[in-house]
Design a protein around this motif. Sequence first.
Motif, PDB file in Angstrom:
ATOM      1  N   LEU A   1     -11.930  51.520 -72.128  1.00 18.32           N
ATOM      2  CA  LEU A   1     -10.703  51.989 -71.481  1.00 18.32           C
ATOM      3  C   LEU A   1     -10.971  52.869 -70.259  1.00 18.32           C
ATOM      4  O   LEU A   1     -10.414  52.620 -69.183  1.00 18.32           O
ATOM      5  CB  LEU A   1      -9.845  52.755 -72.486  1.00 18.32           C
ATOM      6  CG  LEU A   1      -8.499  53.262 -71.955  1.00 18.32           C
ATOM      7  CD1 LEU A   1      -7.664  52.126 -71.392  1.00 18.32           C
ATOM      8  CD2 LEU A   1      -7.739  54.002 -73.048  1.00 18.32           C
TER       9      LEU A   1
ATOM     10  N   PRO B   1     -12.611  50.736 -67.187  1.00 16.10           N
ATOM     11  CA  PRO B   1     -11.659  49.924 -66.428  1.00 16.10           C
ATOM     12  C   PRO B   1     -10.689  50.755 -65.591  1.00 16.10           C
ATOM     13  O   PRO B   1     -10.360  50.374 -64.464  1.00 16.10           O
ATOM     14  CB  PRO B   1     -10.913  49.144 -67.520  1.00 16.10           C
ATOM     15  CG  PRO B   1     -11.871  49.070 -68.646  1.00 16.10           C
ATOM     16  CD  PRO B   1     -12.621  50.360 -68.616  1.00 16.10           C
TER      17      PRO B   1
ATOM     18  N   ASN C   1      -7.712  42.449 -65.808  1.00 19.56           N
ATOM     19  CA  ASN C   1      -8.258  43.176 -66.950  1.00 19.56           C
ATOM     20  C   ASN C   1      -8.289  42.244 -68.156  1.00 19.56           C
ATOM     21  O   ASN C   1      -7.252  41.680 -68.529  1.00 19.56           O
ATOM     22  CB  ASN C   1      -7.402  44.408 -67.254  1.00 19.56           C
ATOM     23  CG  ASN C   1      -7.502  45.462 -66.175  1.00 19.56           C
ATOM     24  OD1 ASN C   1      -8.567  45.678 -65.607  1.00 19.56           O
ATOM     25  ND2 ASN C   1      -6.396  46.129 -65.880  1.00 19.56           N
TER      26      ASN C   1
ATOM     27  N   SER D   1      -8.066  41.675 -71.717  1.00 22.75           N
ATOM     28  CA  SER D   1      -7.529  42.385 -72.865  1.00 22.75           C
ATOM     29  C   SER D   1      -7.836  41.620 -74.148  1.00 22.75           C
ATOM     30  O   SER D   1      -8.833  40.906 -74.242  1.00 22.75           O
ATOM     31  CB  SER D   1      -6.025  42.601 -72.669  1.00 22.75           C
ATOM     32  OG  SER D   1      -5.488  43.375 -73.717  1.00 22.75           O
TER      33      SER D   1
ATOM     34  N   LYS E   1      -7.664  48.387 -76.044  1.00 21.51           N
ATOM     35  CA  LYS E   1      -6.995  47.239 -75.428  1.00 21.51           C
ATOM     36  C   LYS E   1      -5.500  47.499 -75.224  1.00 21.51           C
ATOM     37  O   LYS E   1      -4.922  47.045 -74.220  1.00 21.51           O
ATOM     38  CB  LYS E   1      -7.207  45.986 -76.272  1.00 21.51           C
ATOM     39  CG  LYS E   1      -8.653  45.509 -76.307  1.00 21.51           C
ATOM     40  CD  LYS E   1      -9.213  45.274 -74.896  1.00 21.51           C
ATOM     41  CE  LYS E   1     -10.611  44.701 -74.924  1.00 21.51           C
ATOM     42  NZ  LYS E   1     -11.172  44.512 -73.553  1.00 21.51           N
TER      43      LYS E   1
ATOM     44  N   MET F   1      -5.373  49.515 -72.178  1.00 25.34           N
ATOM     45  CA  MET F   1      -5.599  48.656 -71.007  1.00 25.34           C
ATOM     46  C   MET F   1      -4.309  47.935 -70.614  1.00 25.34           C
ATOM     47  O   MET F   1      -3.943  47.890 -69.429  1.00 25.34           O
ATOM     48  CB  MET F   1      -6.704  47.650 -71.305  1.00 25.34           C
ATOM     49  CG  MET F   1      -6.892  46.597 -70.224  1.00 25.34           C
ATOM     50  SD  MET F   1      -8.258  45.467 -70.600  1.00 25.34           S
ATOM     51  CE  MET F   1      -9.647  46.424 -69.975  1.00 25.34           C
TER      52      MET F   1
ATOM     53  N   SER G   1      -3.244  42.206 -67.153  1.00 22.34           N
ATOM     54  CA  SER G   1      -4.074  42.396 -68.335  1.00 22.34           C
ATOM     55  C   SER G   1      -3.905  41.152 -69.200  1.00 22.34           C
ATOM     56  O   SER G   1      -2.821  40.895 -69.734  1.00 22.34           O
ATOM     57  CB  SER G   1      -3.632  43.657 -69.095  1.00 22.34           C
ATOM     58  OG  SER G   1      -4.513  43.945 -70.165  1.00 22.34           O
TER      59      SER G   1
END
Length: 251
Positions: free
Chosen positions: A115, A118, A140, A142, A160, A163, A185
């Motif tokens: 986390l 990113p 991203n 996920s 996640k 994210m 994501s």
Amino acid sequence: MTQHLFILTGASRGMGLAMARKLLQPHHSILCISRKANDTLAAQAKLAGVALQQWTQDLASAADISARLEQWLREQASAGFASVTLINNAGMIPRIGPLSEADADDLNQALRVGLEAPMQLTSAFLRATGSWTGKRKVLNISSGLGRKAMASQATYCAAKAGMDHFTRCVALEEALKPNGAAVCSLAPGVIDTDMQTQLRGADASAFPDQHNFVSLKEKGLLTSPEEAAARVLAYLAKPDFGSQPVADVRD
């Protein structure tokens, strides 16, 4: 402006490596950031005549690598890339078990890689490329577990889910800018990687869903890294990429 720049984390194995290989195309320049370099990938890039750099970096040191990336991107500004894309792919599952039994260092490492890195890299990327005229994208990677709770997966699920939600926030921010980045994501499906091996090999007494992951493998329901990479990159290439800040490649 015919060159396209891709920055990819976690590119030394699994779906990350498969994506890196598929990106070895004419007019592409690629920067991979992983704990280890991949010699085969370097040889393939040389054979294809594609500019490839591999930075070896533990993404738990997110502040260091994001500062390096920002400086490097500022140095590339004059290259006039037609597009620049950041793919935050790296992630990790800490020791599998209830949160009450989590090791503090293990938990810290997983959240930093999954986390914080990113977020730090996205921040540096957006700041450094803010004045670029080419198309800017942030993808991203996920997981369905960011949207579905699972016992003994609190850390991974939280990373996640975080994210997904920071991507929603960034999408709102970038929509206010003249050349805001398209961000998404994306859950890539269930892939046959080392992470799946880790889940199948977990202690069933500490991981109630362990049998489900064993069943996925036995029934041949796992996607290969190569197939998953193709689907993810096809999604990235869609004209309306970013219209949904949180998506699933299976939709």
